[in-house]
Write an enzyme that holds these catalytic residues in place. Structure first.
Site, PDB file in Angstrom:
ATOM      1  N   ALA A   1       1.999 -16.785  -9.126  1.00 17.76           N
ATOM      2  CA  ALA A   1       1.413 -17.782 -10.022  1.00 17.76           C
ATOM      3  C   ALA A   1       1.543 -17.305 -11.461  1.00 17.76           C
ATOM      4  O   ALA A   1       1.750 -16.119 -11.725  1.00 17.76           O
ATOM      5  CB  ALA A   1      -0.052 -18.000  -9.668  1.00 17.76           C
TER       6      ALA A   1
ATOM      7  N   GLY B   1       1.246 -16.894  -5.116  1.00 16.58           N
ATOM      8  CA  GLY B   1       1.384 -18.340  -4.966  1.00 16.58           C
ATOM      9  C   GLY B   1       2.748 -18.739  -4.442  1.00 16.58           C
ATOM     10  O   GLY B   1       2.881 -19.762  -3.758  1.00 16.58           O
TER      11      GLY B   1
ATOM     12  N   GLU C   1       2.459 -18.390  -0.792  1.00 11.18           N
ATOM     13  CA  GLU C   1       1.650 -19.504  -0.278  1.00 11.18           C
ATOM     14  C   GLU C   1       2.467 -20.785  -0.214  1.00 11.18           C
ATOM     15  O   GLU C   1       2.351 -21.557   0.749  1.00 11.18           O
ATOM     16  CB  GLU C   1       0.407 -19.692  -1.151  1.00 11.18           C
ATOM     17  CG  GLU C   1      -0.603 -18.567  -0.954  1.00 11.18           C
ATOM     18  CD  GLU C   1      -1.813 -18.687  -1.848  1.00 11.18           C
ATOM     19  OE1 GLU C   1      -2.940 -18.724  -1.317  1.00 11.18           O
ATOM     20  OE2 GLU C   1      -1.658 -18.729  -3.077  1.00 11.18           O
TER      21      GLU C   1
ATOM     22  N   GLU D   1      -2.483 -10.195  -5.014  1.00  9.03           N
ATOM     23  CA  GLU D   1      -3.704 -10.621  -5.713  1.00  9.03           C
ATOM     24  C   GLU D   1      -4.774  -9.525  -5.735  1.00  9.03           C
ATOM     25  O   GLU D   1      -5.533  -9.410  -6.705  1.00  9.03           O
ATOM     26  CB  GLU D   1      -4.286 -11.880  -5.051  1.00  9.03           C
ATOM     27  CG  GLU D   1      -3.546 -13.156  -5.379  1.00  9.03           C
ATOM     28  CD  GLU D   1      -2.394 -13.452  -4.434  1.00  9.03           C
ATOM     29  OE1 GLU D   1      -1.942 -14.602  -4.384  1.00  9.03           O
ATOM     30  OE2 GLU D   1      -1.943 -12.510  -3.733  1.00  9.03           O
TER      31      GLU D   1
END
Length: 259
Positions: free
Chosen positions: A67, A110, A113, A133
């Site tokens: 991200a 992300g 994901e 993360e």
């Protein structure tokens, strides 16, 4: 597909719609506007009768390296709760058509994901997956803890999530996270070949099989089998079922029309 997008490339190849993440200078780091574009296009493909299968990939050296941290670094909890950004990600799970992911380079945070939102995943030999993360003092928030655990089980998922370690393509294959490891130079070609193979199948069957498999992940065996049974019966209301069985009897290839 003439519309211009800022963060993705969109193309249509026969019955296969392709969405390519397109921020190569930052290894396709995912920001909120990119997610909006991805979801919008995937939903458009889902409604487009010409499209039978959707392919998700990344331009440049990576699928998506995570991200966009700059976008989140100063955020506070109340701001994020009110923004509720991950509801957009939920819409990917509502798409009825098969989504095939092609991952090269990094699929981290992300990006991982997003890859896990695909129904089938192919990866290049150089692909690396992971959830870093933990090293940022946070955790996955777009389904990472849930989808990885359902794929590989509690203990192994816990290991990857708590350490933030990288997972190689071969490790991801071993743990059932991806379907195939493919030479990098052949990744997109092989993905498109597979997508075109799937696109020749009866569209309603594709739709209801995907639906049933996703229910199997969350339902008990009994509930899942009841759902499967209803979908099986439902297909006997389609013209494609009549065409498929008649073609079998007549020893010819069926001509499926999605009706």
């Amino acid at each position: 597909m003439n519309k211009e997008y800022q963060f993705i490339d969109v193309s249509l190849h026969g019955s296969v719609g392709v969405v390519a993440l397109n921020r190569p200078k930052v290894l396709n780091a995912i920001n909120r506007p990119m997610v909006t574009e991805i979801v919008t296009v995937i939903e458009e493909f889902d409604r487009n009768e010409q499209v039978k299968v959707i392919v998700l990939c990344g331009n440049g050296r990576a699928f998506a390296a995570g991200a966009d941290i700059d976008e989140m670094a100063e955020a506070n909890a109340i701001e994020l709760e009110l923004l509720n950004q991950f509801t957009e990600w939920d819409r990917i799970a509502w798409v009825k058509k098969p989504i095939i992911g092609a991952v090269q380079g990094f699929a981290l945070g992300g990006g991982f994901e997003l890859a896990l939102c695909c129904d089938i995943l192919f990866a290049a030999h150089d692909a690396e997956f992971g959830f870093p993360e933990i090293s940022l003092g946070v955790m996955p928030g777009a389904g990472g803890t849930q989808r990885l655990t359902k794929l590989m089980g509690k203990s192994k998922a816990m290991e990857w999530l708590l350490t933030g370690d990288r997972m190689s393509a071969n490790e991801a294959l071993h743990y059932g996270v991806i379907n195939r490891v493919i030479a990098k130079e052949l990744l997109l070609e092989e993905t498109m070949k597979f997508a075109n193979k799937i696109a020749k199948q009866a569209p309603l069957s594709l739709r209801l099989i995907k639906e049933s498999v996703l229910k199997a992940v969350d339902y008990s065996l009994y509930e899942g089998m009841q759902y499967e049974r209803k979908n099986f019966y439902l297909l006997f209301a389609s013209k494609d079922q009549k065409e498929g069985m008649q073609a079998f009897i007549e020893k010819r290839k069926p001509n499926f029309e999605g009706e």
